[in-house]
Design a protein around this motif. Sequence first.
Motif, PDB file in Angstrom:
ATOM      1  N   GLN A  39       4.298 -10.027  -1.988  1.00  0.00           N
ATOM      2  CA  GLN A  39       3.180  -9.192  -2.399  1.00  0.00           C
ATOM      3  C   GLN A  39       2.892  -8.401  -1.188  1.00  0.00           C
ATOM      4  O   GLN A  39       3.253  -8.583  -0.092  1.00  0.00           O
ATOM      5  CB  GLN A  39       1.919  -9.891  -2.965  1.00  0.00           C
ATOM      6  CG  GLN A  39       2.303 -10.562  -4.096  1.00  0.00           C
ATOM      7  CD  GLN A  39       1.070 -11.318  -4.627  1.00  0.00           C
ATOM      8  OE1 GLN A  39       0.040 -11.808  -3.929  1.00  0.00           O
ATOM      9  NE2 GLN A  39       0.614 -10.907  -5.895  1.00  0.00           N
ATOM     10  N   PHE A  40       2.266  -7.087  -1.504  1.00  0.00           N
ATOM     11  CA  PHE A  40       1.871  -6.251  -0.319  1.00  0.00           C
ATOM     12  C   PHE A  40       0.401  -5.775  -0.646  1.00  0.00           C
ATOM     13  O   PHE A  40       0.198  -5.840  -1.961  1.00  0.00           O
ATOM     14  CB  PHE A  40       2.809  -5.168   0.024  1.00  0.00           C
ATOM     15  CG  PHE A  40       2.720  -3.924  -0.936  1.00  0.00           C
ATOM     16  CD1 PHE A  40       2.041  -2.815  -0.700  1.00  0.00           C
ATOM     17  CD2 PHE A  40       3.437  -4.007  -2.437  1.00  0.00           C
ATOM     18  CE1 PHE A  40       2.130  -1.553  -1.795  1.00  0.00           C
ATOM     19  CE2 PHE A  40       3.356  -3.150  -2.929  1.00  0.00           C
ATOM     20  CZ  PHE A  40       2.733  -1.855  -2.860  1.00  0.00           C
ATOM     21  N   GLY A  64      12.110   2.041   9.151  1.00  0.00           N
ATOM     22  CA  GLY A  64      12.473   0.598   8.573  1.00  0.00           C
ATOM     23  C   GLY A  64      13.363   1.067   7.465  1.00  0.00           C
ATOM     24  O   GLY A  64      13.970   0.004   6.737  1.00  0.00           O
ATOM     25  N   ALA A  65      13.314   2.023   6.634  1.00  0.00           N
ATOM     26  CA  ALA A  65      13.890   2.348   5.532  1.00  0.00           C
ATOM     27  C   ALA A  65      13.956   3.808   5.113  1.00  0.00           C
ATOM     28  O   ALA A  65      13.108   4.699   5.570  1.00  0.00           O
ATOM     29  CB  ALA A  65      13.390   1.649   4.320  1.00  0.00           C
ATOM     30  N   ALA A  66      14.967   4.148   4.405  1.00  0.00           N
ATOM     31  CA  ALA A  66      15.281   5.639   3.958  1.00  0.00           C
ATOM     32  C   ALA A  66      15.842   5.790   2.691  1.00  0.00           C
ATOM     33  O   ALA A  66      16.441   4.741   2.291  1.00  0.00           O
ATOM     34  CB  ALA A  66      16.139   6.440   5.310  1.00  0.00           C
ATOM     35  N   ASP A  83       9.988  -1.014  -5.400  1.00  0.00           N
ATOM     36  CA  ASP A  83       9.227  -0.218  -4.078  1.00  0.00           C
ATOM     37  C   ASP A  83      10.382  -0.556  -2.971  1.00  0.00           C
ATOM     38  O   ASP A  83      10.004  -1.203  -1.997  1.00  0.00           O
ATOM     39  CB  ASP A  83       7.919  -0.723  -3.842  1.00  0.00           C
ATOM     40  CG  ASP A  83       7.041  -0.086  -2.956  1.00  0.00           C
ATOM     41  OD1 ASP A  83       8.084   0.950  -2.212  1.00  0.00           O
ATOM     42  OD2 ASP A  83       5.917   0.016  -2.728  1.00  0.00           O
ATOM     43  N   PRO A  84      11.403   0.067  -2.974  1.00  0.00           N
ATOM     44  CA  PRO A  84      12.465  -0.218  -1.988  1.00  0.00           C
ATOM     45  C   PRO A  84      11.959   0.067  -0.481  1.00  0.00           C
ATOM     46  O   PRO A  84      12.639  -0.919   0.240  1.00  0.00           O
ATOM     47  CB  PRO A  84      13.475   0.708  -2.489  1.00  0.00           C
ATOM     48  CG  PRO A  84      13.107   1.915  -3.252  1.00  0.00           C
ATOM     49  CD  PRO A  84      11.701   1.215  -3.881  1.00  0.00           C
ATOM     50  N   LEU A  85      10.982   0.966  -0.225  1.00  0.00           N
ATOM     51  CA  LEU A  85      10.667   1.280   1.076  1.00  0.00           C
ATOM     52  C   LEU A  85       9.742  -0.035   1.523  1.00  0.00           C
ATOM     53  O   LEU A  85      10.241  -0.377   2.694  1.00  0.00           O
ATOM     54  CB  LEU A  85      10.005   2.316   1.204  1.00  0.00           C
ATOM     55  CG  LEU A  85      10.918   3.659   0.964  1.00  0.00           C
ATOM     56  CD1 LEU A  85      10.093   4.935   0.977  1.00  0.00           C
ATOM     57  CD2 LEU A  85      12.149   3.799   1.829  1.00  0.00           C
ATOM     58  N   ASN A  86       8.890  -0.229   0.831  1.00  0.00           N
ATOM     59  CA  ASN A  86       8.120  -1.497   1.146  1.00  0.00           C
ATOM     60  C   ASN A  86       8.807  -3.033   1.241  1.00  0.00           C
ATOM     61  O   ASN A  86       8.478  -3.622   1.964  1.00  0.00           O
ATOM     62  CB  ASN A  86       6.816  -1.526   0.092  1.00  0.00           C
ATOM     63  CG  ASN A  86       5.599  -0.921   0.708  1.00  0.00           C
ATOM     64  OD1 ASN A  86       5.499  -1.052   1.879  1.00  0.00           O
ATOM     65  ND2 ASN A  86       4.749  -0.553  -0.305  1.00  0.00           N
ATOM     66  N   GLU A  87       9.787  -3.036   0.192  1.00  0.00           N
ATOM     67  CA  GLU A  87      10.648  -4.246   0.326  1.00  0.00           C
ATOM     68  C   GLU A  87      11.428  -4.066   1.538  1.00  0.00           C
ATOM     69  O   GLU A  87      11.523  -5.193   2.144  1.00  0.00           O
ATOM     70  CB  GLU A  87      11.551  -4.080  -1.061  1.00  0.00           C
ATOM     71  CG  GLU A  87      11.023  -4.354  -2.036  1.00  0.00           C
ATOM     72  CD  GLU A  87      11.758  -4.379  -3.387  1.00  0.00           C
ATOM     73  OE1 GLU A  87      11.865  -5.374  -4.027  1.00  0.00           O
ATOM     74  OE2 GLU A  87      12.674  -3.363  -3.615  1.00  0.00           O
ATOM     75  N   ALA A  88      11.932  -2.970   2.076  1.00  0.00           N
ATOM     76  CA  ALA A  88      12.806  -2.965   3.236  1.00  0.00           C
ATOM     77  C   ALA A  88      11.646  -3.600   4.486  1.00  0.00           C
ATOM     78  O   ALA A  88      12.308  -4.075   5.450  1.00  0.00           O
ATOM     79  CB  ALA A  88      13.089  -1.474   3.255  1.00  0.00           C
ATOM     80  N   ILE A  89      10.504  -2.825   4.605  1.00  0.00           N
ATOM     81  CA  ILE A  89       9.687  -3.551   5.749  1.00  0.00           C
ATOM     82  C   ILE A  89       9.363  -4.851   5.622  1.00  0.00           C
ATOM     83  O   ILE A  89       9.633  -5.541   6.369  1.00  0.00           O
ATOM     84  CB  ILE A  89       8.351  -2.508   5.761  1.00  0.00           C
ATOM     85  CG1 ILE A  89       8.632  -1.037   5.973  1.00  0.00           C
ATOM     86  CG2 ILE A  89       7.470  -2.936   6.537  1.00  0.00           C
ATOM     87  CD1 ILE A  89       9.134  -0.512   6.935  1.00  0.00           C
ATOM     88  N   ARG A  90       9.108  -5.480   4.441  1.00  0.00           N
ATOM     89  CA  ARG A  90       8.964  -6.699   4.345  1.00  0.00           C
ATOM     90  C   ARG A  90      10.082  -7.598   4.584  1.00  0.00           C
ATOM     91  O   ARG A  90      10.067  -8.388   5.359  1.00  0.00           O
ATOM     92  CB  ARG A  90       8.602  -7.312   2.678  1.00  0.00           C
ATOM     93  CG  ARG A  90       8.385  -8.424   2.416  1.00  0.00           C
ATOM     94  CD  ARG A  90       9.473  -9.625   1.788  1.00  0.00           C
ATOM     95  NE  ARG A  90      10.515  -8.776   1.340  1.00  0.00           N
ATOM     96  CZ  ARG A  90      10.832  -8.755  -0.101  1.00  0.00           C
ATOM     97  NH1 ARG A  90       9.930  -9.118  -0.896  1.00  0.00           N
ATOM     98  NH2 ARG A  90      11.810  -8.112  -0.442  1.00  0.00           N
TER      99      ARG A  90
END
Length: 122
Positions: free
Chosen positions: A85-86, A33-35, A106-113
């Motif tokens: 939100q998460f 999803g993100a790196a 939170d770039p990793l969670n943002e990428a999944i969203r």
Amino acid sequence: MRRIGIGIVVVVLAIAELLLAATPATAVTWELGAAADQGLVCQYFDRDSIQWSGTQVTVKSYYMDERSAPQRIDYLTAYNCATNQFQDIEINGQPTGSDWQPLVADPLNEAIRDLLCPAMPL
């Protein structure tokens, strides 16, 4: 007497095979999803675990950080696409009891969203 013993073993093995064959397989399709940090930190999500409920989506994911121990942490996370939100529901299989949090810095969670929310069913 020996034939009865062999017959029982055959029947038991046949029943065991039927029971194992009847157990549904859980599909898992892990996708990156993100790196970040030149690929040393990655967030993967399981496309087969995505579940929608209104404007919320839950998904299984795992976080890998090659620079720390443990390197892998598993999550069940809910994203609210309408409020940005998460909420981590589980971490490594344990319920968290955490509240909804804003997706800020939170770039990793943002990428999944960003991957999941545009696919929200109407």
